[in-house]
Design a protein around this motif. Structure first.
Motif, PDB file in Angstrom:
ATOM      1  N   GLU A  34       0.825  -1.204   0.000  1.00 42.24           N
ATOM      2  CA  GLU A  34       0.000   0.000   0.000  1.00 42.24           C
ATOM      3  C   GLU A  34       0.862   1.258   0.000  1.00 42.24           C
ATOM      4  N   HIS A  35       1.963   1.208   0.756  1.00 44.50           N
ATOM      5  CA  HIS A  35       2.874   2.346   0.801  1.00 44.50           C
ATOM      6  C   HIS A  35       3.615   2.492  -0.530  1.00 44.50           C
ATOM      7  N   TYR A  95       1.371   4.118  -3.029  1.00 49.14           N
ATOM      8  CA  TYR A  95       1.365   5.555  -2.770  1.00 49.14           C
ATOM      9  C   TYR A  95       2.636   6.194  -3.329  1.00 49.14           C
ATOM     10  N   SER A 134       2.929   8.960  -6.267  1.00 51.03           N
ATOM     11  CA  SER A 134       3.461  10.270  -5.891  1.00 51.03           C
ATOM     12  C   SER A 134       4.644  10.697  -6.744  1.00 51.03           C
ATOM     13  N   PRO A 170      -2.241   9.998  -5.597  1.00 52.49           N
ATOM     14  CA  PRO A 170      -1.715   9.779  -4.243  1.00 52.49           C
ATOM     15  C   PRO A 170      -2.726  10.054  -3.139  1.00 52.49           C
ATOM     16  N   VAL A 182      -5.094   7.154  -2.849  1.00 49.72           N
ATOM     17  CA  VAL A 182      -4.424   5.987  -2.259  1.00 49.72           C
ATOM     18  C   VAL A 182      -4.321   6.172  -0.744  1.00 49.72           C
ATOM     19  N   LEU A 183      -3.914   7.359  -0.313  1.00 51.03           N
ATOM     20  CA  LEU A 183      -3.793   7.635   1.122  1.00 51.03           C
ATOM     21  C   LEU A 183      -5.138   7.483   1.824  1.00 51.03           C
TER      22      LEU A 183
END
Length: 71
Positions: free
Chosen positions: A31-32, A35, A39, A56, A59-60
């Motif tokens: 997941e990170h 992101y 980004s 982004p 996603v966050l």
């Protein structure tokens, strides 16, 4: 083992690390990384994600919603 990443990949990993730390996570998960890829504005991955309307901030939001769901 030494890995060679493009500058875009390095930036994406840095973004992933920053968001993981901001969220209080002790790991960098997929997941990170998603992101981070979204980004990173220069890389091919971010262009592909942008064409699919994966931004982004979205996603966050999904990461935060998922965290709340599992708590």
């Amino acid at each position: 083992m030494t890995y060679k990443f493009t500058d875009s990949a390095k930036r994406a990993i840095e973004y992933a690390n920053k968001i993981a730390l901001k969220l209080g996570h002790s790991y960098i998960g997929t997941e990170h990384l998603l992101y981070g890829l979204a980004s990173e504005e220069i890389g091919i991955a971010s262009k592909v994600l942008e064409k699919q309307s994966i931004m982004p901030d979205k996603v966050l939001t999904e990461i935060e919603n998922t965290i709340r769901f599992w708590k």
